[in-house]
Design a protein around this motif. Structure first.
Motif, short mmCIF file in Angstrom:
data_model
loop_
_atom_site.label_atom_id
_atom_site.label_comp_id
_atom_site.label_asym_id
_atom_site.label_seq_id
_atom_site.Cartn_x
_atom_site.Cartn_y
_atom_site.Cartn_z
N CYS A 66 0.96 -1.24 -0.01
CA CYS A 66 0.01 -0.01 -0.06
C CYS A 66 0.82 1.23 -0.20
O CYS A 66 2.18 1.24 0.20
CB CYS A 66 -0.86 0.04 1.37
SG CYS A 66 -1.68 -1.49 1.58
N ARG A 67 0.16 2.30 -0.16
CA ARG A 67 1.11 3.66 -0.02
C ARG A 67 0.36 4.67 0.88
O ARG A 67 -1.11 4.66 0.89
CB ARG A 67 1.22 4.23 -1.49
CG ARG A 67 2.04 3.43 -2.25
CD ARG A 67 2.62 4.24 -3.52
NE ARG A 67 3.80 5.23 -2.82
CZ ARG A 67 4.79 4.98 -2.75
NH1 ARG A 67 5.26 3.52 -2.97
NH2 ARG A 67 5.58 5.96 -2.32
N ALA A 68 0.83 5.18 1.67
CA ALA A 68 0.12 6.29 2.50
C ALA A 68 1.06 7.52 2.62
O ALA A 68 2.29 7.39 3.08
CB ALA A 68 -0.34 5.85 3.85
N VAL A 73 3.49 1.32 2.64
CA VAL A 73 3.06 0.68 3.84
C VAL A 73 2.60 -0.73 3.55
O VAL A 73 2.09 -0.97 2.47
CB VAL A 73 1.93 1.27 4.20
CG1 VAL A 73 1.13 0.84 5.37
CG2 VAL A 73 2.26 3.23 4.70
N HIS A 74 2.70 -1.65 4.66
CA HIS A 74 2.40 -3.00 4.20
C HIS A 74 1.34 -3.32 5.30
O HIS A 74 1.02 -3.08 6.60
CB HIS A 74 3.52 -3.67 4.59
CG HIS A 74 4.65 -4.05 3.48
ND1 HIS A 74 6.00 -4.54 3.50
CD2 HIS A 74 4.35 -3.36 2.16
CE1 HIS A 74 6.49 -4.44 2.39
NE2 HIS A 74 5.78 -3.54 1.60
N LEU A 75 0.11 -3.85 4.52
CA LEU A 75 -0.96 -4.38 5.17
C LEU A 75 -1.07 -5.78 5.29
O LEU A 75 -1.22 -6.44 4.22
CB LEU A 75 -2.12 -3.70 4.74
CG LEU A 75 -3.44 -3.96 5.59
CD1 LEU A 75 -3.29 -3.38 6.93
CD2 LEU A 75 -4.79 -3.54 4.75
N LEU A 76 -1.01 -6.40 6.39
CA LEU A 76 -1.40 -7.98 6.53
C LEU A 76 -2.61 -8.32 6.36
O LEU A 76 -3.55 -7.32 6.98
CB LEU A 76 -0.86 -8.46 7.66
CG LEU A 76 0.80 -8.31 7.82
CD1 LEU A 76 1.20 -8.63 9.20
CD2 LEU A 76 1.63 -9.68 7.03
N PRO A 169 -2.23 0.39 -3.69
CA PRO A 169 -3.32 1.10 -3.27
C PRO A 169 -3.03 1.92 -2.21
O PRO A 169 -2.32 1.50 -1.32
CB PRO A 169 -4.38 -0.17 -3.15
CG PRO A 169 -3.48 -1.16 -2.78
CD PRO A 169 -2.26 -1.07 -3.75
N ASP A 170 -3.79 3.02 -1.99
CA ASP A 170 -3.86 3.57 -0.77
C ASP A 170 -4.18 2.80 0.50
O ASP A 170 -5.11 1.85 0.36
CB ASP A 170 -5.11 4.83 -0.87
CG ASP A 170 -5.13 5.56 0.64
OD1 ASP A 170 -4.06 6.55 0.75
OD2 ASP A 170 -6.00 5.34 1.37
N ALA A 174 -7.07 0.15 1.09
CA ALA A 174 -6.87 -1.43 1.15
C ALA A 174 -7.45 -2.11 2.60
O ALA A 174 -7.98 -3.06 2.63
CB ALA A 174 -5.26 -1.37 1.33
N VAL A 175 -7.42 -1.32 3.65
CA VAL A 175 -8.15 -1.78 4.97
C VAL A 175 -9.61 -1.93 4.65
O VAL A 175 -10.25 -3.15 4.84
CB VAL A 175 -8.23 -0.74 5.96
CG1 VAL A 175 -9.07 -1.26 7.26
CG2 VAL A 175 -6.71 -0.83 6.48
N THR A 176 -10.32 -1.36 3.63
CA THR A 176 -11.64 -1.40 3.32
C THR A 176 -11.81 -2.55 2.53
O THR A 176 -12.77 -3.44 2.81
CB THR A 176 -12.27 -0.13 2.51
OG1 THR A 176 -12.29 0.99 3.43
CG2 THR A 176 -13.67 -0.10 2.27
#
Ligand code: AMP
Ligand code: ZN
Ligand code: FE
Ligand code: FE
Length: 280
Positions: A66-68, A73-76, A169-170, A174-176
């Motif tokens: 991800c990016r922010a 940024v990395h989202l598991l 993705p933002d 990505a959380v959504t």
């Protein structure tokens, strides 16, 4: 119970095949391991097939790029539907962008030293999510650097003239998407330093509003100060706290089980996820 919720196989930039990773987890004495390859679920079936013989339970996951705030940024994501169209489309877009970006890095490096795209492809298996570690391996094979760490410290680091970013993705979106896919989103190593910066508290707050479930705290990239800060941040937002090795086989010094997650947190993740933990 020894639970390690973040590892990589050859399906991304680890060096163990998924079945080898499961065997290594057994040898390390782990009870539960999560396979979280970058932007792909391609290793899930092979890892799941190794659960009965290894006796290690498998949490199926992925690490979403991800990016922010202009940062990577990395989202598991844990226990999501691997066929959810929205999340799958984003992962495929990122995987394509990673390929273009790797070619761009190789073009830049090749202007100054011997390196070809074929060298990089030789360091992957079909379907691999390509990353800088594969370029590093190609540089090692050519004798330009000693190992991956040396490549990142010199030619491939974010401050290098050869560095090229890629689409992702933002992080809030990505959380959504992970939640829409029935997954459990956990922010990976938010206190790891990228170009002297860490993920800002404000970004974390926006991710919490979108449905973030937890943050990874027990990770080797976090010093004592970051661990204290992130533990407090998790408490303030009511987030789960996880720990992991971020094992990449021989590609990084990280050893399986060096970071750990509690059984209570694993139970909460399983409760929120839409697919089962694969148990022996
Ligand atoms: P990329 O995904 O192409 O931007 O490359 C980042 C990946 O390289 C991450 O998964 C890291 O785990 C890995 N990486 C970062 N620094 C190093 C290092 N010093 N040695 C080996 N792997 C690294
Ligand atoms: Zn990696
Ligand atoms: Fe990561
Ligand atoms: Fe990782």
């Amino acid at each position: 119970m020894l639970i390690d919720l973040h590892t990589h196989s050859v399906v991304s930039d680890g060096t163990d095949a998924p079945a080898e990773l499961m065997a290594a987890a057994s040898a390390a004495g782990l009870d539960v391991v999560a396979l979280t390859d970058h932007d792909t679920t391609g290793g899930w079936a092979e890892a799941a097939a190794a659960v009965p013989s290894t006796g290690v339970a498998l949490v199926r996951g992925a690490e979403i790029s991800c990016r922010a705030d202009g940062m990577s940024v990395h989202l598991l994501s844990y226990l999501h539907d691997p066929e959810h169209p929205g999340l799958l489309a984003e992962a495929e877009r990122t995987r394509g962008a990673r390929l273009d970006r790797a070619r761009a890095i190789v073009d830049l490096v090749a202007a100054d030293m011997d390196l070809t795209w074929e060298d990089v492809v030789a360091q992957t298996v079909p379907g691999t999510t390509v990353g800088r570690p594969h370029i590093a391996d190609a540089l090692v094979a050519r004798g330009h650097v000693a190992d991956r760490s040396a490549a990142f410290a010199t030619l491939l680091g974010a401050g290098s003239p050869y560095y090229v970013p890629h689409y992702a993705p933002d992080a809030v979106r990505a959380v959504t998407l992970v939640r829409e896919a029935g997954g459990v989103p956990v922010l990976a190593h938010p206190g790891a330093v990228e170009r002297g910066r860490i993920v800002a508290d404000g970004v974390v707050a926006q991710m919490v509003d979108a449905g973030l479930a937890g943050i990874e705290v027990d990770h080797r990239d976090h010093d004592a100060g970051q661990r204290a800060r992130l533990t407090a941040l998790a408490a303030a937002h009511g987030l789960l706290v996880t720990g992991s090795s971020d094992y990449h086989g021989t590609g990084k010094p990280n050893r399986l089980g060096e970071g750990m997650t509690s059984p209570e947190v694993l139970a909460a993740i399983e409760e929120q996820g839409s697919i089962e933990v694969v148990r022996p």
